[in-house]
Design an enzyme around this catalytic site. Structure first.
Site, short mmCIF file in Angstrom:
data_model
loop_
_atom_site.label_atom_id
_atom_site.label_comp_id
_atom_site.label_asym_id
_atom_site.label_seq_id
_atom_site.Cartn_x
_atom_site.Cartn_y
_atom_site.Cartn_z
CE LYS A 1 37.13 28.22 -2.38
NZ LYS A 1 36.92 27.32 -1.32
CE LYS B 1 44.34 23.36 -0.99
NZ LYS B 1 44.02 24.48 -0.19
CE LYS C 1 39.71 23.92 7.79
NZ LYS C 1 39.77 25.36 7.91
#
Ligand code: TYM
Length: 327
Positions: free
Chosen positions: A111, A194, A197
């Protein structure tokens, strides 16, 4: 009855990864366990959503939970921000969470790379908030996908640390749970990583048929096998993973045979896969539409869920306060 907790961040519609990683287990577990399924709206603040989107996003997930078959008569469904006791436990856990271990988590590092202008303390302490979500109900099982393994390890560590520090056995160490024997990772259809979103490679439960077919037909493949019974490269294995979760055993075996004798036609496989995904999502999409329009019902369910969740949370926080030394 054993207690189960899990949550999903309200950052858009739910996709097949969410369904097979988490929700399918929610639906099964609600019949056998004391279940708390929540919408992690505090967690979504790490990316600064607009105020007007907060309430709508929570309603969206709530409608999708119900459409998937989570039953408010069986499980407690609530919105995280309605249960303030979670924040108090978050604070206590943070007092015994160390900068080094928080900085080392993969999601934090990821992140921090993705949003270098906003590396906030909420991102850093994401695992302590998640641990508070779980420990507030003293859950023993947590249905989550493979990507949550590290967060789950942290939750166990924080539970153990609290118990050791105060010489109590208040918190059980929560275990990850999947409806299959092992943790699930649903791949993206773009051949990489994977389904997620932020990766823009999702098939949503709410997606229309045409768009699903288009996405599946565009999935990455290769030139095809030339040696019988060879190992599948990742992009092909991904397609078989999808067949395994949405298609019948016969369909899976049919394409497996075709792969093994090198006569597979990817176009046929994708067509069948798209068909099976559509058959799976269509009824869910219809139910999502019904629930989405009924905001009165959604709000009522959220309110009742919050009351039930708070009852359990208050009990834990009273114990914690007593143990820590507050009156
Ligand atoms: P979130 O919102 O990213 O995802 C929700 C759930 O969906 C699973 N999932 C997947 N599983 C398999 N394959 C995929 N491609 C895939 N994509 C998503 C996730 O593993 C997760 O189970 N930190 C959590 C939310 C959370 C939570 C909690 C979960 C907050 N507090 C307490 C359990 C308990 C998260 O970001 O999930």
């Amino acid at each position: 009855m054993e207690t189960v907790v899990s949550g999903i961040r309200p950052t858009g519609n739910l996709h097949l990864g969410n369904y097979f990683g988490a929700i399918k287990s929610f639906v099964q577990m609600q019949n056998e366990y004391n279940c708390y399924f929540f919408i992690a709206d505090w967690h979504s603040l790490t990316t600064r959503p607009k105020p007007e989107s907060i309430v709508n996003s929570a309603r969206t997930i709530l409608a999708e939970y119900l459409a998937c078959g989570i039953d408010p008569e069986k499980a407690t469904i609530y919105i995280q921000s309605d249960v303030k006791e979670v924040l108090e436990l978050y604070l206590y856990l943070n007092m015994n969470a160390y900068l080094g271990e928080l900085e080392r988590t993969t999601t934090f590092k990821e992140k921090a790379r993705q949003q270098p202008d906003n590396v906030n303390a909420g991102l850093l302490t994401y695992p302590t908030l998640m641990a508070a979500d779980i420990l507030i109900h003293r859950a023993v099982k947590v249905p989550v996908g493979k990507d949550q393994e590290q967060n789950m390890e942290m939750a166990r560590k924080f539970a153990r640390r609290f118990n050791n520090m105060y010489e109590v056995e208040l918190f059980p160490e929560p275990a990850s749970f999947s409806f299959t024997d092992k943790a699930i990772k649903i791949p993206g259809l773009d051949g990489s990583g994977k389904m997620g979103k932020s990766d823009g490679n999702c098939i949503y439960l709410y997606e229309d048929e045409k768009s699903i077919r288009k996405k599946v037909m565009k999935a990455v493949t290769d030139a095809g096998p030339t040696v019988p019974n060879s190992e599948k490269p990742e992009v092909i294995q991904n397609l078989f993973t999808f067949l395994d979760i949405v298609s019948s055993k016969d369909t899976y075996n049919y394409f497996e045979e075709k792969w093994n004798d090198c006569s597979i036609r990817y176009g046929d496989l994708k067509k069948q896969l798209a068909e099976d995904i559509v058959t799976f999502t269509n009824p869910i999409r219809e139910r999502i539409e019904e629930y989405t329009n009924n905001t009165e019902l959604l709000d009522k369910i959220a309110l009742q869920g919050a009351e039930k969740a708070r009852e359990s949370a208050v009990k834990t926080i009273q114990e914690v306060r007593r143990i820590i030394g507050f009156k």
